[in-house]
Each structure stands twice: as structure tokens, then as C-alpha cells.
Enzyme design. Structure first.
Site, short mmCIF file in Angstrom:
data_model
loop_
_atom_site.label_atom_id
_atom_site.label_comp_id
_atom_site.label_asym_id
_atom_site.label_seq_id
_atom_site.Cartn_x
_atom_site.Cartn_y
_atom_site.Cartn_z
N HIS A 252 65.15 56.90 52.76
CA HIS A 252 65.52 55.77 51.91
C HIS A 252 64.89 55.94 50.52
O HIS A 252 64.10 56.86 50.30
CB HIS A 252 65.15 54.44 52.54
N HIS B 186 62.77 54.27 48.54
CA HIS B 186 61.45 53.85 48.06
C HIS B 186 60.60 55.05 47.65
O HIS B 186 60.62 56.09 48.31
CB HIS B 186 60.74 53.02 49.14
N ASP C 196 57.57 55.99 47.82
CA ASP C 196 56.63 56.66 48.72
C ASP C 196 57.33 57.53 49.75
O ASP C 196 56.67 58.16 50.59
CB ASP C 196 55.68 55.65 49.39
N HIS C 197 58.66 57.56 49.69
CA HIS C 197 59.43 58.41 50.59
C HIS C 197 60.26 59.47 49.85
O HIS C 197 60.73 60.42 50.47
CB HIS C 197 60.34 57.56 51.48
N HIS D 226 65.99 47.51 55.86
CA HIS D 226 64.83 47.73 54.99
C HIS D 226 65.34 48.05 53.59
O HIS D 226 64.86 47.50 52.60
CB HIS D 226 63.98 48.86 55.56
N ASP E 188 61.17 53.87 57.51
CA ASP E 188 60.51 52.57 57.56
C ASP E 188 61.34 51.54 58.32
O ASP E 188 61.18 50.33 58.11
CB ASP E 188 60.26 52.04 56.13
N HIS F 186 54.91 55.79 58.39
CA HIS F 186 53.56 55.33 58.03
C HIS F 186 52.64 55.28 59.23
O HIS F 186 53.08 55.12 60.37
CB HIS F 186 53.61 53.91 57.43
#
Length: 258
Positions: A54, A56, A58-59, A113, A132, A170
Site C-alpha cells: 500500500h 503509506h 513506511d511501506h 486501511h 497493514d 509491523h
């Protein structure tokens, strides 16, 4: 070898998915390119693709960097993310296939999400990469969808074989299970799982992967039919309708504030 976990940022995980025959690999969710490249090099692997779950940061925040440093690397990600995935070369949708050497993976659309969130399922490895959407003992916040969308997405994942290993985005396991115990304190499998997570993290080890079967026993967001969980939620809010989506939504609301 098949799968190598690469810690990213403070509590993220990237994963190298490896075709042992060719020693070709893809990385799932690259946040820090240099760490991923170093891990591939340490294992004698050729990086050929990025599999983004996805949009975001941090990905996928390392996508541009890894694309600039690894010639010819392909970057996969959902077209439904609306162009938010950096360096995207290969848009995918639910039901598409990705290949790493001779290893085949299936794209599973699991929005909520984010609108275009996908998982990558590799039957030959018995593994699914859930980003996530499904965590160990939990699920992601419902940012861009609705509770019903997340319930449907989680249902797609729980339809996979119980033995399927779950690799999530995570290291949230201990807190997730601590929350789960507030809803199902009598769940002995959950209690044992939480104790295991405490010991595992104290030893500085990963709690990932889990399995679909273990998640069905201990993940509150998959256990909306549990009488104990329902009773405890209705003690907090007697007005909750008696349906799985409403039960899920209340559990998610409580977790958001836990």
C-alpha cells in the site's frame, strides 16, 4: 531460504521473497533501500522486484531509492492506490499474478486501511504478505474504507489454508494481544500467545510469522462470533447491534484508543 525478514525504520518489516532455484528475489514493502540491498547481497541474491502492499511511506518510502540503485528492478503495486506508489512500473489488481524467477504469487485485493491495499500470496511457500491489513493479533486502522470493507478483506485472508504463514508489516504483536485479552480474558490460547510474545520480544526476536490458523484462535478482529468477546463488548456498549460488522467496528474503535 525462501523468506528473509529485513527490519525497517522503528518497527516495520520488509521481506525478501526468494526463488531458490534462480536465487532471484523480490522485496515486500521497501522503506529503507540500503538495508534491503545489503540483505540481498549478504544472501547472494539478485533483487528483481518490489512488491508494495500500500501507499503509506513506511511501506514504499524506499521505492525511488531502490529503483535508482538496482538496474531494471520492477515495482509492483495496486492501480487502485491512484498513483500514490512511488516508482511504480507494474500496476496490479486483485487476482493478478506476480513472478519471481519460477515462483508465482497471487495478488489479493484487501482494501480498507487504504483503498488499494493488496496482499501477496505464494502458495508454493505457504505464505501471505498482509501489509497493514492483518497483523499478528490485530488488524490495521480503517483509514480509507469502512468497517464492512475491512471485515470482507480479512475474510479473504482467513479463507486461505490454516497452515498459511502470515507475514505482516509491523512488530505490533505484544500490544495487540494485550488488547485482545481485554475482550477475551478466558481465551487460553490467547493468554499463552501473549506470554509467548513477551518472552520472544524480551529475547529480541521477531514475533512474525504467525499462521492463519493461529490468528483465527487469537486475533479479536477475526473472532466476532466469540460469545465472550461479544459479551464484553456489549458490557461497554449495550447498544451494539448483534451483527459481525458492528461487533468488529466497536472492537476497532476500542483498539484505536487503547
Amino acid at each position: 531460504m525462501a523468506i528473509v525478514t529485513v527490519p525497517q525504520l522503528s518497527d516495520n518489516y520488509a521481506y525478501l521473497v526468494i526463488d531458490d532455484a534462480s536465487m532471484e528475489c523480490a522485496v515486500v514493502d521497501c522503506a529503507e533501500a540500503d538495508k534491503v540491498i545489503a540483505a540481498a547481497k549478504a544472501h547472494g541474491l539478485k533483487l528483481s522486484a518490489v512488491l508494495t502492499t500500500h501507499w503509506h511511506g513506511d511501506h514504499c518510502g524506499g521505492n525511488q531509492d531502490i529503483a535508482s540503485k538496482v538496474a531494471g528492478i520492477k515495482v509492483f503495486g495496486a492501480s487502485a492506490e491512484g498513483g500514490k506508489i512511488p516508482a511504480l512500473t507494474n500496476p496490479v489488481k486483485d487476482g493478478d499474478t506476480v513472478k519471481i524467477g519460477a515462483l508465482e504469487g497471487r495478488v489479493i485485493g484487501i482494501p480498507a486501511h487504504t483503498n488499494g491495499h493488496v496482499a501477496y500470496y505464494f502458495p508454493a511457500l505457504g505464505a501471505v504478505f498482509t501489509g497493514d491489513t492483518m497483523f499478528i493479533g490485530g488488524c490495521g486502522r480503517v483509514f480509507e474504507g469502512k468497517a464492512a470493507t475491512m471485515v470482507e478483506s480479512l475474510g479473504k485472508l482467513t479463507s486461505l489454508p490454516d497452515s498459511t504463514e502470515v507475514y505482516c508489516g509491523h512488530e505490533y504483536t505484544e500490544k495487540n494481544l494485550r488488547f485482545a485479552l481485554t475482550l477475551e480474558p478466558g481465551n487460553q490460547a490467547l493468554r499463552a500467545r501473549h506470554e509467548w510474545s513477551l518472552k520472544t520480544r524480551a529475547a529480541n526476536k521477531f514475533t512474525v510469522p504467525s499462521t492463519i490458523g493461529d490468528e483465527k484462535k487469537t486475533n479479536p478482529f477475526l473472532r466476532t462470533s466469540s460469545p465472550e468477546l461479544r459479551t464484553n463488548l456489549k458490557k461497554r456498549d449495550p447498544s451494539i447491534p448483534d451483527d459481525p460488522v458492528a461487533i468488529f467496528a466497536k472492537a476497532r474503535e476500542l483498539k484505536d484508543n487503547f
